[in-house]
Design an enzyme around this catalytic site. Structure first.
Site, short mmCIF file in Angstrom:
data_model
loop_
_atom_site.label_atom_id
_atom_site.label_comp_id
_atom_site.label_asym_id
_atom_site.label_seq_id
_atom_site.Cartn_x
_atom_site.Cartn_y
_atom_site.Cartn_z
N HIS A 261 0.91 -1.57 -0.25
CA HIS A 261 0.11 -0.21 0.13
C HIS A 261 1.58 1.01 0.19
O HIS A 261 1.58 0.86 0.26
CB HIS A 261 -0.80 -0.28 1.39
N ASP A 312 -8.03 -5.15 -0.13
CA ASP A 312 -8.63 -5.97 -1.90
C ASP A 312 -8.05 -7.42 -1.27
O ASP A 312 -9.43 -8.71 -1.96
CB ASP A 312 -8.31 -6.06 -2.47
N1 CMC Z 1 3.49 -8.00 -4.76
C1 CMC Z 1 4.77 -7.60 -4.94
N2 CMC Z 1 6.07 -6.12 -4.31
C2 CMC Z 1 5.27 -5.31 -4.54
C3 CMC Z 1 4.43 -5.35 -4.07
C4 CMC Z 1 3.28 -6.33 -4.44
N3 CMC Z 1 1.83 -6.15 -4.51
N4 CMC Z 1 3.93 -3.98 -3.99
C5 CMC Z 1 4.95 -3.21 -3.29
N5 CMC Z 1 6.17 -4.34 -4.37
C6 CMC Z 1 7.35 -4.07 -4.16
C7 CMC Z 1 7.46 -3.13 -5.29
O1 CMC Z 1 8.01 -4.15 -6.04
C8 CMC Z 1 9.22 -2.36 -4.54
O2 CMC Z 1 9.96 -3.33 -4.43
P1 CMC Z 1 11.76 -2.75 -4.47
O3 CMC Z 1 11.45 -1.65 -4.24
O4 CMC Z 1 12.17 -3.54 -4.48
O5 CMC Z 1 10.96 -2.57 -6.69
C9 CMC Z 1 8.10 -1.37 -3.80
O6 CMC Z 1 7.62 -2.72 -2.93
C10 CMC Z 1 7.67 -0.58 -3.18
O7 CMC Z 1 6.58 -0.47 -4.58
P2 CMC Z 1 5.64 0.89 -5.04
O8 CMC Z 1 5.25 -0.44 -6.42
O9 CMC Z 1 6.86 1.41 -5.31
O10 CMC Z 1 4.67 0.46 -4.23
P3 CMC Z 1 3.66 1.87 -4.47
O11 CMC Z 1 3.45 2.43 -3.51
O12 CMC Z 1 3.88 2.36 -5.67
O13 CMC Z 1 2.73 0.83 -5.59
C11 CMC Z 1 0.63 -0.81 -5.38
C12 CMC Z 1 0.97 0.11 -3.99
C13 CMC Z 1 -0.49 -0.75 -3.81
C14 CMC Z 1 0.65 -0.34 -6.32
C15 CMC Z 1 1.39 -1.81 -4.66
O14 CMC Z 1 1.85 -2.41 -3.63
C16 CMC Z 1 0.71 -2.74 -5.38
O15 CMC Z 1 0.90 -2.32 -6.50
N6 CMC Z 1 0.08 -4.22 -5.08
C17 CMC Z 1 -0.77 -4.55 -5.62
C18 CMC Z 1 -1.79 -4.48 -6.06
C19 CMC Z 1 -2.54 -4.10 -5.12
O16 CMC Z 1 -3.12 -4.90 -4.16
N7 CMC Z 1 -3.90 -3.46 -5.34
C20 CMC Z 1 -4.35 -2.76 -4.23
C21 CMC Z 1 -4.17 -1.43 -3.84
S1 CMC Z 1 -5.06 -0.86 -1.61
C22 CMC Z 1 -6.59 -0.88 -1.92
C23 CMC Z 1 -7.06 -0.39 -3.66
O17 CMC Z 1 -6.28 0.74 -3.73
O18 CMC Z 1 -8.21 -0.77 -4.04
#
Ligand code: CMC
Length: 375
Positions: A261, A312
């Protein structure tokens, strides 16, 4: 050139809001000052919608009147019903169907297309009342079943499950679904709500803002994650295969849906409540398979990446055990979140200024035009 800002607007505060707040350090979410855990335990979706729109919990009389008003607005205008039937026949993606139906609701709602507060409140009531009817009708039609007349004497959760399944739900299922609606209702400046506010800030009306919000919610990094979570749990199939599955996904540098998140640094409080509902639902249905797989996935993701589940993750098996088809999970999210979107549109319009940020230009410096003959 404008100065570059954080990628993805991380930690950028874009404006004030009195509607909800996320404290990512301690895992707290409040709606108008009330902790989401208290609301999940004590209140109903209708009370929460009123709270988001008016700033205070309703009195017993206000709540009774509001419930009756919502129930009275559940039936769909004929043209909207016809559109849904056509989209069901064409197997439209559910989020696209919801967007198109919202646009047509605007066409039908001649009296409330303006942005005056009383028009906007009325339009918001129509949207919250009709989203469950729209989704249930779409699903019935695409299965070749007759739509169910919207119940006039019950709450949103019970009405939706009744219209979807063709029979009144077990009251315990209805309560769990009501809690799920409460938990999804608002979440500060998340992507879809921010999209709604950007649209509203141009003085576009609430229908336009909700159309844009639905589009933003549909993506897998936002609301679309819940459908992918369930696809993953189904693909895993049994708890003992969870660990290897997660390892494989991470080795391929893919994301495990339902984890991570932008704001929460500890477990999302909505996930904590849904985890408990998931466990209890499994016990009640005498099938703890989905809960068991989900817990093993959560354990594997924690061990590998130290990531917490987000809203989710457990919402997917909860919806599944309530008999909701997987491809409707994200529109179900919208059935709830439309209450927050509309609250934010009203708040934006009450003290509006156009939202118009700057880009950090990284293209070529100004240069002479090259005539076609010289290229
Ligand atoms: N699985 C694997 N690695 C992850 C995940 C994940 N679900 N989420 C974050 N990471 C890792 C990412 O690879 C990165 O690692 P590194 O620095 O080694 O490259 C680090 O954590 C930071 O990730 P980020 O993409 O910079 O984080 P963000 O704040 O931009 O993204 C997020 C937040 C929710 C988009 C992301 O965690 C994600 O893609 N999650 C999976 C999709 C998901 O579950 N979405 C629902 C979000 S919450 C409710 C909603 O809005 O509906």
């Amino acid at each position: 050139m404008a100065m570059p800002t954080a990628a993805g607007l991380e930690d950028v505060v874009v404006g004030p809001t009195a509607i909800s707040d996320v404290n990512g350090q301690i895992g707290q979410l409040i709606y108008r000052g009330y902790d989401i855990r208290d609301l999940a335990r004590e209140s109903t979706f209708e009370e929460v919608v009123w709270l988001l729109w008016h700033g205070e919990l309703p009195s017993a009389k206000e709540l009774g009147d509001f419930q009756r008003e919502l129930a009275a607005e559940r039936p769909l205008p004929d043209d909207v019903a016809t559109l849904i039937d056509q989209l069901a026949a064409r197997a439209a993606p559910p989020m696209t169907m919801l967007r198109l139906a919202t646009s047509l609701l605007e066409v039908e709602d001649r009296g409330v297309r303006g942005i005056a507060p009383e028009e906007e409140l009325r339009a918001s009531l129509h949207l919250v009342a009709r989203f469950p009817t729209i989704v249930a009708r779409f699903h019935r039609r695409r299965q070749g079943l007759a739509p169910v007349t919207p119940p006039a004497d019950t709450d949103t959760a019970t009405a939706f499950l009744t219209m979807l399944h063709g029979a009144p739900p077990d009251p315990a299922d209805s309560r769990d679904f009501d809690t799920l609606l409460i938990l999804h209702a608002d979440h500060e400046f998340n992507a879809s709500t921010f999209a709604a506010r950007v649209i509203a800030a141009t003085l576009a009306n609430v229908f336009a803002a909700v159309d844009g919000a639905i589009a933003a919610l549909s993506g897998p990094l936002h609301g679309g994650a819940n459908e992918r979570v369930m696809a993953m749990l189904e693909a895993i199939g049994t708890p003992d295969r969870a660990e290897a599955y997660v390892q494989q996904i991470l080795a391929q540098r893919q994301r495990v849906m339902g984890f991570g998140h932008r704001v929460y640094k500890v477990e999302d409080p909505r996930a904590t409540v849904l985890r408990q509902i998931c466990r209890q639902l499994g016990q009640r249905k005498h099938d703890s398979r989905w809960y068991d797989i989900a817990e093993r996935v959560a354990e594997a993701v924690w061990n590998a990446k130290h990531l917490f589940p987000n809203v989710d993750f457990f919402s997917a098996p909860v919806q599944y055990m309530l008999g909701i088809p997987i491809d409707l999970f994200t529109v179900v999210f919208a059935i709830s979140r439309v209450s927050g979107w509309t609250a934010h549109v009203m708040e934006q319009h009450a003290n509006n200024r156009l939202i118009r940020p700057r880009g950090a230009y990284v293209g070529p410096a100004p240069r002479p035009y090259v005539p076609l003959s010289a290229r």
